[in-house]
Design a protein around this motif. Structure first.
Motif, PDB file in Angstrom:
ATOM      1  N   THR A  16     -41.134  68.274  31.261  1.00 30.75           N
ATOM      2  CA  THR A  16     -42.384  68.930  31.610  1.00 30.75           C
ATOM      3  C   THR A  16     -43.291  67.909  32.274  1.00 30.75           C
ATOM      4  N   ALA A  17     -43.854  68.284  33.405  1.00 27.19           N
ATOM      5  CA  ALA A  17     -44.813  67.438  34.112  1.00 27.19           C
ATOM      6  C   ALA A  17     -46.035  68.294  34.369  1.00 27.19           C
ATOM      7  N   GLY A  18     -47.167  67.840  33.852  1.00 26.44           N
ATOM      8  CA  GLY A  18     -48.369  68.675  33.933  1.00 26.44           C
ATOM      9  C   GLY A  18     -48.144  69.893  33.062  1.00 26.44           C
ATOM     10  N   ASP A  19     -48.306  71.104  33.630  1.00 29.31           N
ATOM     11  CA  ASP A  19     -48.056  72.333  32.884  1.00 29.31           C
ATOM     12  C   ASP A  19     -46.766  73.016  33.328  1.00 29.31           C
ATOM     13  N   ILE A  20     -45.967  72.317  34.118  1.00 29.38           N
ATOM     14  CA  ILE A  20     -44.756  72.927  34.661  1.00 29.38           C
ATOM     15  C   ILE A  20     -43.528  72.345  33.980  1.00 29.38           C
ATOM     16  N   GLN A  21     -42.634  73.262  33.575  1.00 28.01           N
ATOM     17  CA  GLN A  21     -41.385  72.825  32.969  1.00 28.01           C
ATOM     18  C   GLN A  21     -40.299  72.872  34.054  1.00 28.01           C
ATOM     19  N   TYR A  22     -39.546  71.748  34.163  1.00 29.41           N
ATOM     20  CA  TYR A  22     -38.512  71.622  35.195  1.00 29.41           C
ATOM     21  C   TYR A  22     -37.140  71.691  34.531  1.00 29.41           C
ATOM     22  N   PRO A  23     -36.141  72.300  35.210  1.00 28.88           N
ATOM     23  CA  PRO A  23     -34.796  72.404  34.640  1.00 28.88           C
ATOM     24  C   PRO A  23     -34.068  71.051  34.663  1.00 28.88           C
ATOM     25  N   SER A  24     -32.968  70.962  33.941  1.00 30.04           N
ATOM     26  CA  SER A  24     -32.247  69.706  33.769  1.00 30.04           C
ATOM     27  C   SER A  24     -31.663  69.151  35.069  1.00 30.04           C
ATOM     28  N   ASN A  25     -31.422  69.983  36.063  1.00 29.83           N
ATOM     29  CA  ASN A  25     -30.831  69.484  37.306  1.00 29.83           C
ATOM     30  C   ASN A  25     -31.873  69.231  38.402  1.00 29.83           C
ATOM     31  N   TRP A  26     -33.152  69.400  38.099  1.00 29.83           N
ATOM     32  CA  TRP A  26     -34.183  69.312  39.126  1.00 29.83           C
ATOM     33  C   TRP A  26     -34.249  67.928  39.771  1.00 29.83           C
ATOM     34  N   ILE A  27     -34.188  66.863  38.976  1.00 35.80           N
ATOM     35  CA  ILE A  27     -34.311  65.509  39.533  1.00 35.80           C
ATOM     36  C   ILE A  27     -33.175  65.240  40.520  1.00 35.80           C
ATOM     37  N   ARG A  28     -31.968  65.687  40.200  1.00 34.55           N
ATOM     38  CA  ARG A  28     -30.825  65.459  41.095  1.00 34.55           C
ATOM     39  C   ARG A  28     -30.955  66.260  42.400  1.00 34.55           C
ATOM     40  N   LEU A  29     -31.536  67.447  42.311  1.00 36.24           N
ATOM     41  CA  LEU A  29     -31.630  68.313  43.487  1.00 36.24           C
ATOM     42  C   LEU A  29     -32.877  68.044  44.337  1.00 36.24           C
ATOM     43  N   ALA A  30     -33.891  67.451  43.739  1.00 34.27           N
ATOM     44  CA  ALA A  30     -35.154  67.238  44.451  1.00 34.27           C
ATOM     45  C   ALA A  30     -35.035  66.073  45.429  1.00 34.27           C
ATOM     46  N   SER A  31     -35.806  66.151  46.499  1.00 39.65           N
ATOM     47  CA  SER A  31     -35.847  65.053  47.465  1.00 39.65           C
ATOM     48  C   SER A  31     -36.732  63.942  46.898  1.00 39.65           C
ATOM     49  N   PRO A  32     -36.630  62.740  47.436  1.00 37.55           N
ATOM     50  CA  PRO A  32     -37.509  61.661  46.976  1.00 37.55           C
ATOM     51  C   PRO A  32     -38.992  62.022  47.123  1.00 37.55           C
ATOM     52  N   GLU A  33     -39.318  62.744  48.167  1.00 40.46           N
ATOM     53  CA  GLU A  33     -40.719  63.142  48.372  1.00 40.46           C
ATOM     54  C   GLU A  33     -41.180  64.112  47.283  1.00 40.46           C
ATOM     55  N   GLU A  34     -40.311  65.084  46.914  1.00 39.30           N
ATOM     56  CA  GLU A  34     -40.658  66.051  45.861  1.00 39.30           C
ATOM     57  C   GLU A  34     -40.821  65.346  44.514  1.00 39.30           C
ATOM     58  N   ARG A  35     -39.941  64.384  44.234  1.00 37.37           N
ATOM     59  CA  ARG A  35     -40.065  63.636  42.969  1.00 37.37           C
ATOM     60  C   ARG A  35     -41.360  62.830  42.958  1.00 37.37           C
ATOM     61  N   ALA A  36     -41.672  62.176  44.082  1.00 40.20           N
ATOM     62  CA  ALA A  36     -42.887  61.358  44.162  1.00 40.20           C
ATOM     63  C   ALA A  36     -44.139  62.220  44.015  1.00 40.20           C
ATOM     64  N   ALA A  37     -44.082  63.458  44.500  1.00 42.13           N
ATOM     65  CA  ALA A  37     -45.244  64.348  44.451  1.00 42.13           C
ATOM     66  C   ALA A  37     -45.663  64.665  43.025  1.00 42.13           C
ATOM     67  N   ILE A  38     -44.722  64.659  42.071  1.00 42.24           N
ATOM     68  CA  ILE A  38     -45.105  64.947  40.681  1.00 42.24           C
ATOM     69  C   ILE A  38     -45.156  63.675  39.829  1.00 42.24           C
ATOM     70  N   GLY A  39     -44.981  62.492  40.494  1.00 36.54           N
ATOM     71  CA  GLY A  39     -45.132  61.222  39.785  1.00 36.54           C
ATOM     72  C   GLY A  39     -43.840  60.594  39.288  1.00 36.54           C
ATOM     73  N   ILE A  40     -42.692  61.072  39.745  1.00 36.86           N
ATOM     74  CA  ILE A  40     -41.419  60.473  39.335  1.00 36.86           C
ATOM     75  C   ILE A  40     -41.073  59.352  40.305  1.00 36.86           C
ATOM     76  N   THR A  41     -40.794  58.190  39.747  1.00 34.05           N
ATOM     77  CA  THR A  41     -40.395  57.040  40.561  1.00 34.05           C
ATOM     78  C   THR A  41     -38.977  56.623  40.182  1.00 34.05           C
ATOM     79  N   GLU A  42     -38.292  56.031  41.142  1.00 30.79           N
ATOM     80  CA  GLU A  42     -36.951  55.521  40.866  1.00 30.79           C
ATOM     81  C   GLU A  42     -37.027  54.000  40.816  1.00 30.79           C
ATOM     82  N   VAL A  43     -36.524  53.430  39.723  1.00 30.58           N
ATOM     83  CA  VAL A  43     -36.515  51.976  39.563  1.00 30.58           C
ATOM     84  C   VAL A  43     -35.066  51.527  39.368  1.00 30.58           C
ATOM     85  N   ALA A  44     -34.783  50.336  39.828  1.00 29.42           N
ATOM     86  CA  ALA A  44     -33.421  49.806  39.710  1.00 29.42           C
ATOM     87  C   ALA A  44     -33.086  49.574  38.244  1.00 29.42           C
TER      88      ALA A  44
END
Length: 174
Positions: A16-44
């Motif tokens: 859950t990010a903010g008030d929105i619940q995301y499904p388990s495959n969302w991170i894999r399917l989302a583009s880097p821009e979509e992930r960044a828009a809700i505050g998800i960052t990728e770190v090594a």
């Protein structure tokens, strides 16, 4: 590895990010821009690999040299044996030694040389009993094994760090 607000998040887990619940495959399917828009960052991912022959853990090297062990009060820790007369353990005149990496590797080199020489020991025994002389090829092979063993031991002894020892390539005759 992905993080949301500084906390690790699995790419296969619903979240859950903010008030929105995301499904388990969302991170894999989302583009880097979509992930960044809700505050998800990728770190090594942190590299935690290490060679357990030379290190206790990443960056924590084993002892290179032998160590004479001492008790908490600083006095030498001696090897003990059982004394039947006193029905107790008594110190010997030999101090306990924890073998370092160099000593362990030299012992392995000696064992390898012994194993390689063992294949032709029977020829040397036969010759010492006067049955048949050892052929020149066998003598040359045995000399090459001893020379390689000496060179490997010298290379190990010359190492001044665990890194040098870990990078050392031991050689044996083919």
């Amino acid at each position: 590895m992905f993080q949301l607000n500084g906390n690790p998040i699995s790419p296969d887990t619903a979240f859950t990010a903010g008030d929105i619940q995301y499904p388990s495959n969302w991170i894999r399917l989302a583009s880097p821009e979509e992930r960044a828009a809700i505050g998800i960052t990728e770190v090594a991912d942190e590299d935690t690999s290490f060679d357990s022959r030379f290190y206790w853990s990443k960056g924590n090297a084993k002892a290179l040299e032998d160590k004479l062990e001492v008790k908490q009060d600083g006095t030498p820790l001696m090897v003990q044996v059982y004394d039947e007369a006193t029905n107790s353990m008594v110190d010997t005149d030999k101090q306990v030694v924890t073998k370092g990496l160099k000593s362990q590797m030299i012992a392995q080199v000696k064992a390898t040389a012994g194993s390689l020489l063992a294949a032709t020991d029977w020829k040397v025994v036969r010759a010492s009993e006067g049955v048949k002389a050892v052929d020149a090829d066998t003598l040359a092979e045995r000399a090459a094994i001893r020379t390689a063993s000496d060179a490997n031991e010298a290379a190990i002894t010359a190492c001044t760090s665990v890194t040098q020892l870990a990078e050392l390539k031991l050689t044996w005759p083919v």
